[in-house]
Write an enzyme that holds these catalytic residues in place. Structure first.
Site, PDB file in Angstrom:
ATOM      1  N   CYS A 129       0.933  -0.907   0.523  1.00 51.64           N
ATOM      2  CA  CYS A 129       0.412  -0.174  -0.213  1.00 51.64           C
ATOM      3  C   CYS A 129       0.767   1.723   0.328  1.00 51.64           C
ATOM      4  O   CYS A 129       0.403   2.223  -1.044  1.00 51.64           O
ATOM      5  CB  CYS A 129      -0.518  -0.401   1.121  1.00 51.64           C
ATOM      6  N   HIS A 164      -2.204   0.542   6.912  1.00 51.98           N
ATOM      7  CA  HIS A 164      -2.714   0.669   5.711  1.00 51.98           C
ATOM      8  C   HIS A 164      -3.525   1.983   4.640  1.00 51.98           C
ATOM      9  O   HIS A 164      -3.377   2.546   5.703  1.00 51.98           O
ATOM     10  CB  HIS A 164      -3.827  -0.718   5.506  1.00 51.98           C
ATOM     11  N   HIS A 196      -5.662   2.196  -4.191  1.00 45.60           N
ATOM     12  CA  HIS A 196      -4.302   1.694  -2.745  1.00 45.60           C
ATOM     13  C   HIS A 196      -4.283   0.348  -3.019  1.00 45.60           C
ATOM     14  O   HIS A 196      -4.775  -0.421  -4.512  1.00 45.60           O
ATOM     15  CB  HIS A 196      -5.620   1.283  -1.330  1.00 45.60           C
TER      16      HIS A 196
END
Length: 216
Positions: free
Chosen positions: A119, A171, A187
């Site tokens: 990510c 994340h 992402h």
């Protein structure tokens, strides 16, 4: 006497029912949405995060000017900064367009190429290709920029998550579109690779940590 007692009992029963039906829960923990026309409410912030938000909302945050065609390095020690551009909207559009070119690339832990991204690797590489070197990890990226409420989010802002029950940010994605009460972001998902997702998906709506504006 009996009719009087009967009347009193009826009055008590009516009052009891009325008070019960008018009871409304106002706990913040009971819902993630105030109503269908508003953005989700971010979860309550920790004392440490509140302190950082107070700092970022103050004049202590450093503004660094982006100079075209000149590399800008934001190191792990250069927290509490926001990047300033003469044309922030154009730059954010460019960054989003560059990130979108990687749709379909697989997930790879530590990856920073089309062969595979994690990510933060996707965001790191996108900015690096535009002469901006950010910290490498999602937790470090979360410490730069200005905190933004969900209803003020714009294209190019970063959105951070605490997934899988984690207590720290693990994340992130970059917002590609804001439409009514929906925020979409690009992402690199560990299961699907580089994709576009929405905060209206229950998985992501339940683990949003914060939104940061990096460029303004």
């Amino acid at each position: 006497m009996k009719p009087l007692l009967y009347s009193l009992l009826l009055l008590l029963l009516f009052a009891s029912c009325k008070s019960t039906s008018s009871t409304v829960s106002t706990s913040k923990k009971t819902t993630l949405k105030t109503n269908s026309n508003k953005f989700i409410v971010l979860k309550e912030k920790s004392e440490e995060q509140k302190a950082r938000i107070d700092k970022k909302d103050s004049k202590e945050i450093e503004v660094i000017k982006i100079v075209p065609n000149k590399k800008l390095v934001v190191s792990n020690y250069n927290y509490d900064v926001v990047l300033s551009s003469n044309n922030a909207k154009k730059l954010c559009n460019q960054l989003v367009d560059d990130a979108l070119k990687n749709i379909g690339s697989p997930y790879k832990s530590g990856g920073i190429t089309k062969k595979g991204y994690d990510c933060s690797g996707l965001i790191f590489t996108t900015f690096k290709n535009n002469d901006i070197i950010l910290p490498r990890t999602s937790i470090d990226m979360s410490k730069i920029g200005r905190f933004i409420e969900a209803n003020d989010a714009k294209k190019g802002d970063f959105i951070f998550f605490k997934t899988n029950g984690k207590t720290i940010i693990n994340h992130l994605g970059m917002i590609v579109d804001v439409d009514n009460n929906e925020i979409k972001f690009i992402h690199s998902s560990s299961s699907k690779g580089v994709i576009i997702s929405s905060i209206n998906e229950s998985y992501y709506s339940n683990c949003i940590a914060q939104i940061n504006r990096i460029i303004e």
